[in-house]
Structures are given as C-alpha cells and as structure tokens.
Design an enzyme around this catalytic site. Sequence first.
Site, PDB file in Angstrom:
ATOM      1  N   VAL A 108       0.245   1.494  -3.986  1.00  0.00           N
ATOM      2  CA  VAL A 108       1.462   0.643  -3.756  1.00  0.00           C
ATOM      3  C   VAL A 108       2.003   1.151  -3.009  1.00  0.00           C
ATOM      4  O   VAL A 108       3.096   0.449  -3.029  1.00  0.00           O
ATOM      5  CB  VAL A 108       1.731   0.477  -5.351  1.00  0.00           C
ATOM      6  CG1 VAL A 108       0.668  -0.330  -5.767  1.00  0.00           C
ATOM      7  CG2 VAL A 108       1.642   1.063  -6.012  1.00  0.00           C
ATOM      8  N   HIS A 124      -2.802  -3.995  -5.360  1.00  0.00           N
ATOM      9  CA  HIS A 124      -2.621  -3.536  -6.366  1.00  0.00           C
ATOM     10  C   HIS A 124      -0.892  -4.271  -5.984  1.00  0.00           C
ATOM     11  O   HIS A 124      -0.096  -3.956  -6.590  1.00  0.00           O
ATOM     12  CB  HIS A 124      -2.476  -2.124  -6.991  1.00  0.00           C
ATOM     13  CG  HIS A 124      -4.075  -2.034  -8.109  1.00  0.00           C
ATOM     14  ND1 HIS A 124      -4.476  -1.175  -7.985  1.00  0.00           N
ATOM     15  CD2 HIS A 124      -4.906  -3.054  -8.274  1.00  0.00           C
ATOM     16  CE1 HIS A 124      -5.403  -0.674  -8.894  1.00  0.00           C
ATOM     17  NE2 HIS A 124      -6.294  -2.426  -8.870  1.00  0.00           N
ATOM     18  N   CYS A 152      17.665 -13.617  -7.023  1.00  0.00           N
ATOM     19  CA  CYS A 152      17.126 -14.051  -6.245  1.00  0.00           C
ATOM     20  C   CYS A 152      17.777 -15.109  -5.368  1.00  0.00           C
ATOM     21  O   CYS A 152      18.721 -15.985  -6.357  1.00  0.00           O
ATOM     22  CB  CYS A 152      15.997 -14.988  -6.515  1.00  0.00           C
ATOM     23  SG  CYS A 152      15.113 -15.885  -5.355  1.00  0.00           S
ATOM     24  N   CYS A 155      16.868 -18.974  -6.162  1.00  0.00           N
ATOM     25  CA  CYS A 155      16.926 -19.502  -7.008  1.00  0.00           C
ATOM     26  C   CYS A 155      17.466 -18.679  -8.696  1.00  0.00           C
ATOM     27  O   CYS A 155      17.836 -19.495  -9.741  1.00  0.00           O
ATOM     28  CB  CYS A 155      15.537 -19.814  -8.200  1.00  0.00           C
ATOM     29  SG  CYS A 155      14.365 -18.692  -8.572  1.00  0.00           S
ATOM     30  N   SER A 194     -11.434   7.744  -8.327  1.00  0.00           N
ATOM     31  CA  SER A 194     -12.560   7.816  -9.396  1.00  0.00           C
ATOM     32  C   SER A 194     -13.376   6.723  -9.535  1.00  0.00           C
ATOM     33  O   SER A 194     -14.554   7.138 -10.623  1.00  0.00           O
ATOM     34  CB  SER A 194     -11.599   8.081 -10.777  1.00  0.00           C
ATOM     35  OG  SER A 194     -10.878   6.489 -10.769  1.00  0.00           O
TER      36      SER A 194
HETATM   37 ZN   LIG Z   1      13.530 -17.488  -7.222  1.00  0.00          ZN
END
Ligand SMILES: [Zn+2]
Length: 249
Positions: A108, A124, A152, A155, A194
Amino acid sequence: MSADPIIFSAELVALLRRALKLVALTGAGVSQESGLRTFRDAQAGLWAQYKPEDLASPQAFQRDPKLVWDWYAWRREAVKGVRPNPGHYALVEMEKRIPGFTLITQNVDGLHRMAGSQNVLELHGNIQRVRCADCYTFAETWDDNTESVPECRECGGLLRPDVVWFGESLPRPQLEAAVEAARSCEVFFSIGTSGVVQPAASLAFAAHNRGAVIVEINAEPTPLTSKADHVFHGKSGEILPRLVEAVWG
Ligand SMILES: [Zn+2]
C-alpha cells in the site's frame, strides 16, 4: 550485491524475450528491501499496545477515528523516508519491454508508481490516497495537525486512507482485472510474497492451472515453491536487475 553469479536458464531468458503477456505479483518483501517495515513491525513505540484490528478495521475507525487517522498519518510519514529499490526499477524496465505487462501488488506504499510503473493494480489500496469514508470523494489536500479527523469537502464525512482494512473486501475492479491477467498470462512472477494472503495467493495458482510458467523470487520457500518452474531465493532488488540484464541487456 552478492558476488555469487545467479544462473538464469536459457529457457527462461528465451521465454521472457518473446513473452507478450506477463504478470508480476509483489508483496511485503519488496517494500522491506526499501527499508519499509512490515505492518506488524511498524507497530513500534506507542503503537505497540494496539492489535492490527484496532488500527485497521472499519470498527476501529467507527470507535476512534482519530486514533486510526493518526496511525496512517504516521505511516505516510514513514513512507516519505523511503525510495524504490532496484527491484522496483527492474519491474519498470520489464514493463517497457513486454507489451501486456500487469503489475499486481499487495503493498500500500505506492513505491511501484513512484518508481514509474504504469499498469499497477493495487489490491489493498494506497496509503497516499485519502478519500471520504461516506461518499468516496478523493481528497487532494488535508491538514494532518488538527484535533479531529479532517472532513470531506463534499459531504462533511470523515476522511480515511484508501486502503483495504480487516473485514473489508478488495476493490472489485482491481481484483477482477488481476484474476483476468493471471488467467491469460504466459509468465507469472511471484515476488517477495509469502503466498499465504488470499486472494492474492490464489492468483499464482490460477496462472499455473492455465499453463503459465511460474517464476518465484522470495527470501524463503512458500506454498507456491513446489509449483514454480523457476525459483530464486534471495532479494528481488538483486535478482530482478540481473535478470533484466540477462534478457535484454
Ligand atoms: Zn464525502
């Protein structure tokens, strides 16, 4: 660099020279070679008291969003201090030479994109990306030094890392593309993984069942080793650049 020569069979070299479709699956070992600690190793210091599920699950985020946010902010900082290693760059070179090249990663940290890989399926997610937990809108900027989790702009929902947490399913478009690539490739590389984390581990077996040649590069044997046609035990950052040199150099 180890002084021991690595022997690549003429068969493997010829196969890669003519390969049209190749998949490379990478796991934690590739990131560790860049000096990045694994998930569990990263739980050092004040994070050591928490179980992974307490820091990386929807329940944990619901219970204590700030704790989870801070943990990821800390990990993003850790990634800033590392760079792609020669293994990452060798995969970029392979992508330039093989028309149908798909890189599938369980990592990631975003190091493959940083190195320059283009066709990357991040199974992932990526801790560098941040999105709304409610409406999925991605945030380009946010303030890490607030008392509470940033919200955010669309929203007002809480922002979270765009990663797959314990108990969450993998992003469907990426998973479907990964399965399709594994089923249709001629060569499948399993690198620094692995081979036990599903569903990524099953991709190599899917490729094997469809007749793909399996190449494994890992520090130690895995459940895949007995099925692999070519096995290299060692660092991908040493083996992959030499392989690229042997095939296209
Ligand atoms: Zn949002």
